[in-house]
Design a protein around this motif. Structure first.
Motif, short mmCIF file in Angstrom:
data_model
loop_
_atom_site.label_atom_id
_atom_site.label_comp_id
_atom_site.label_asym_id
_atom_site.label_seq_id
_atom_site.Cartn_x
_atom_site.Cartn_y
_atom_site.Cartn_z
N ARG A 363 0.70 -1.21 -0.15
CA ARG A 363 0.20 -0.03 -0.13
C ARG A 363 1.01 1.36 -0.12
NH1 ARG A 363 -1.03 4.04 4.09
NH2 ARG A 363 0.19 2.59 5.18
N SER A 364 1.97 1.20 0.75
CA SER A 364 2.82 2.31 0.60
C SER A 364 3.55 2.35 -0.21
CB SER A 364 3.53 2.02 2.04
OG SER A 364 2.70 2.04 3.39
N ASP A 365 3.74 1.38 -1.19
CA ASP A 365 4.60 1.84 -2.36
C ASP A 365 4.17 1.04 -3.53
OD1 ASP A 365 6.70 2.34 -4.05
OD2 ASP A 365 8.12 0.88 -3.26
N PRO A 366 2.84 1.31 -4.09
CA PRO A 366 2.47 0.50 -5.17
C PRO A 366 3.12 0.55 -6.42
CG PRO A 366 1.18 2.71 -4.74
CD PRO A 366 2.18 2.70 -3.76
N PRO A 367 2.92 -0.37 -7.30
CA PRO A 367 3.91 -0.57 -8.20
C PRO A 367 3.64 0.46 -9.58
CG PRO A 367 1.99 -2.24 -8.28
CD PRO A 367 1.92 -1.65 -7.30
N ASP A 368 2.54 1.05 -9.71
CA ASP A 368 2.03 2.21 -10.58
C ASP A 368 1.75 3.64 -9.82
OD1 ASP A 368 0.49 3.58 -12.67
OD2 ASP A 368 0.78 1.76 -13.79
N ALA A 369 2.33 4.55 -10.59
CA ALA A 369 2.16 5.79 -9.97
C ALA A 369 0.56 6.17 -9.89
CB ALA A 369 2.82 6.77 -10.80
N TRP A 395 -7.64 1.67 1.87
CA TRP A 395 -6.45 1.96 2.74
C TRP A 395 -5.50 2.64 1.66
CZ3 TRP A 395 -3.02 -2.52 4.93
CH2 TRP A 395 -2.29 -1.90 5.91
N LYS A 396 -5.68 4.10 1.67
CA LYS A 396 -4.76 4.81 0.76
C LYS A 396 -3.36 5.25 1.51
CE LYS A 396 -6.65 8.52 -1.12
NZ LYS A 396 -7.19 9.58 -1.58
N ARG A 397 -2.45 5.44 0.35
CA ARG A 397 -1.11 5.60 0.81
C ARG A 397 -1.06 6.92 1.37
NH1 ARG A 397 1.38 6.27 -5.30
NH2 ARG A 397 0.36 8.06 -5.90
N ASP A 398 0.02 7.03 2.43
CA ASP A 398 -0.06 8.41 3.06
C ASP A 398 0.52 9.52 1.95
OD1 ASP A 398 -0.44 7.24 5.40
OD2 ASP A 398 1.67 6.90 5.64
N PRO A 399 -0.26 10.83 2.34
CA PRO A 399 -0.10 11.94 1.42
C PRO A 399 1.37 12.44 1.75
CG PRO A 399 -1.29 12.74 3.11
CD PRO A 399 -1.11 11.15 3.52
N PHE A 400 1.97 12.97 0.39
CA PHE A 400 3.48 13.50 0.41
C PHE A 400 3.18 15.09 0.82
CE2 PHE A 400 3.10 10.28 -2.68
CZ PHE A 400 4.21 9.48 -2.82
N LEU A 401 4.40 15.44 1.60
CA LEU A 401 4.36 16.69 2.22
C LEU A 401 5.48 17.56 1.38
CD1 LEU A 401 3.66 15.69 5.84
CD2 LEU A 401 1.91 16.53 4.26
N VAL A 402 5.13 18.91 1.37
CA VAL A 402 6.21 19.54 0.74
C VAL A 402 6.05 21.17 1.52
CG1 VAL A 402 5.02 20.46 -1.27
CG2 VAL A 402 7.23 20.71 -1.26
N ASP A 403 7.27 21.78 1.79
CA ASP A 403 7.05 23.17 2.28
C ASP A 403 7.11 24.14 1.05
OD1 ASP A 403 6.57 22.48 4.79
OD2 ASP A 403 8.91 22.43 5.44
N ALA A 404 6.29 24.91 1.12
CA ALA A 404 6.16 25.61 0.00
C ALA A 404 5.68 27.08 0.30
CB ALA A 404 5.19 25.55 -1.26
N VAL A 405 6.09 28.19 -0.48
CA VAL A 405 5.79 29.73 -0.15
C VAL A 405 4.63 30.20 -0.64
CG1 VAL A 405 7.12 31.93 0.05
CG2 VAL A 405 8.31 29.98 0.28
N MET A 406 3.83 30.98 0.13
CA MET A 406 2.74 31.59 -0.90
C MET A 406 3.25 32.58 -1.59
SD MET A 406 -0.41 34.02 0.74
CE MET A 406 -0.93 32.67 2.01
#
Length: 538
Positions: A363-369, A395-406
């Motif tokens: 679930r955390s690393d599926p074979p297709d994007a 059971w979704k994979r965890d979201p990705f996080l990134v720090d961005a600037v407004m």
């Protein structure tokens, strides 16, 4: 019309789902036919007035008020109907207040030349709230937080019925739904649906975690990948072919290539996807090119070929399979899919379930994007409308996080029209003159009302340029505001300066504590794109 206006006003100001249902049931109980039916049709987006467009409203208001004043007001308010309703110089006594049915019937029959005069006379006769409701009605721009399914839930509560009964009838009914209300009022028998290939209410899954699943036996479940498309129901009956969303909206007109392939009698539950050039699954952005279109060109169908990944078989010929256990429906589905066009249908692959921990790793690393997790379904489960707890899990994979600037902010709509609530954000990229920000996405939810006020104040206090309803904010390494963004995926995009587009971005956290210069760099996203979202077949 005034009663309808009060309903829309109260709905727009009531955020809670149960409060909206209560307002709708009260309206249905005190409003006579056919007004209540036309109100329902407006709310479910089943009314369209071809002669009333935003350009016509702009032309009308330009006759009555200073155009500069209108543009300045529209820039501040951000909503055409609200701006016009507030600025319109009423002529009291100029006309009687119209009834909702009168407006619908007159505008439906009006010619292109007659429509502006009708709307102008009605605007003269109504107060500000009535004018706002009229313009929302005729332009179809109701943003009151009521989906078609919520309206059906209100009908079910009003009549003491199960919502699935109403959903199964819906596509055989037409506004103003007098036979439907007669049944709900107890004055007539249940309408007999005249619709061929009707919608069957879908079965939904509950969200899972490892802790939740520990109380279940993995041997009782089948698992399959959760694909990032849209859940659909493909139905064909006696030559009638339809494609429905999970909420029962008919999207057949946008997918004639799929309709042509419904060479069967039955109903398939599955995921609508687009194939990429290598025969794999294209990202969701490609599917978006096909959605919400009234017509679709041959070139569009060729460039974004749609297909269905089948999950379940609900109807086989005239036989209803929904009360069979999943293991039997799955066996029937495997045989059924072999008989229909393979370029438009395939079957969802089963994933081995040896233990929850092993499935967690997959679930955390599926074979297709384009796979965003796994679905779990009890092998003995019947197909039950709604969201029963236990038979099905997502059971979704965890979201990705990134720090961005407004970087930019824009006013919202409806109750947010006075706040800067839509935010464009960027990450750092090295340039000839040093690091600079490039936009990578836009988000307008994920924060509380209190945080919205704080964000709005930051935008107003840090504006450096204005472009109509959009403001550019101070975004230097020491002065910018960092937003922690959660997202589901990345893809290459020629339309974005950064070359990258995000899937389902939302604000996860406001990083008041973090210097903007420490936000992420474009290289981080490019590496993530290459490592996690490159097509598995490339």
């Amino acid at each position: 019309m005034q009663r309808f206006a009060r309903l829309l006003d109260r709905l727009s100001l009531s955020p809670a789902r149960n409060a909206k249902i209560r307002l709708l049931t009260e309206y249905f109980s005190v409003t006579p036919d056919p007004d209540r039916g036309f109100a329902l049709a407006a709310i479910t987006r089943d009314l369209e007035f071809k002669r009333a467009k935003p350009a016509m409203i702009r032309e009308l208001v330009s006759r009555r008020c200073d155009p500069v004043l209108f543009e300045l007001s529209y820039d501040y308010v951000g909503d055409l109907a609200e701006t016009t309703a507030l600025l319109w110089p009423a002529r009291h006594g100029a006309n009687r207040t119209p009834e909702l049915t009168e407006v619908v019937e007159a505008l439906t029959a009006a010619s292109r030349a007659e429509a502006p005069e009708l709307v102008q006379d009605w605007l003269d006769a109504l107060d500000a709230t009535g004018r706002w409701a009229l313009l929302k009605l005729v332009t179809g721009g109701l943003r009151i937080g009521v989906s078609a399914r919520l309206a059906k839930a209100a009908l079910a509560q009003y009549g003491g019925r199960d919502i699935t009964e109403i959903e199964e009838l819906w596509h055989g009914l037409e506004p103003p739904y007098e036979t439907l209300f007669a049944w709900l009022d107890g004055r007539a028998d249940k309408p007999v649906s005249a619709a061929k290939a009707p919608f069957r209410p879908v079965m939904l899954a509950t969200a899972a975690t490892l802790d939740v699943l520990d109380s279940y036996d993995p041997e009782d479940y089948a698992a399959e990948w959760k694909w990032d498309g849209i859940r659909i129901q493909a139905v064909a009956e006696e030559g009638v072919r339809r494609l429905y969303t999970r909420t029962g909206d008919d999207i057949s007109h946008a997918f004639p290539d799929i309709l042509a392939a419904l060479e069967f009698d039955g109903a398939i539950d599955g995921e609508l996807l687009v194939r990429d050039g290598s025969g794999g699954v294209a990202p969701f952005s490609d599917l978006q090119q096909r959605l919400n279109r009234k017509t679709v060109s041959a070139r569009m169908m060729e460039r974004y070929p749609a297909f269905i990944r089948a999950y379940d078989l609900l109807i086989d010929g005239t036989e209803d399979l929904r009360r069979l256990p999943l293991r039997e429906r799955r066996a029937r589905l495997e045989r059924f899919v072999q008989t229909i066009p393979s370029d438009r249908f395939d079957i969802s692959e089963l994933v081995p379930v040896s233990s929850w921990d092993a499935l967690d790793a997959l679930r955390s690393d599926p074979p297709d994007a384009v796979a965003e997790g796994v679905m779990l379904k009890r092998l003995d489960s019947e197909y039950v409308p709604g969201r029963p707890k236990g038979p099905w899990f997502k059971w979704k994979r965890d979201p990705f996080l990134v720090d961005a600037v407004m970087m930019y902010a824009q006013r919202g709509h409806g109750k947010r029209s006075s706040f800067y609530s839509d935010y464009t954000f960027g990450v750092w990229r090295e340039g000839e003159d040093g690091p600079g920000l490039v936009p990578v996405g836009k988000a307008y939810f994920g924060f509380t009302d209190a945080e919205l006020k704080q964000l709005d104040k930051f935008v107003r206090d840090n504006t450096i340029e204005r472009f109509g309803p959009v403001r550019s904010v101070e975004a230097g390494p020491e002065t910018g505001l960092v937003l922690e963004i959660a997202f589901e995926g990345l893809q290459k995009s020629a339309r974005h300066k950064s070359g990258i587009a995000m899937r389902f971005p939302r604000i996860h956290r406001i990083r008041w504590d973090k210097p903007a210069g420490e936000a992420d760099r474009l290289e981080t996203l490019e590496e993530l794109l290459a490592a996690r979202f490159a097509p598995a077949h490339s």
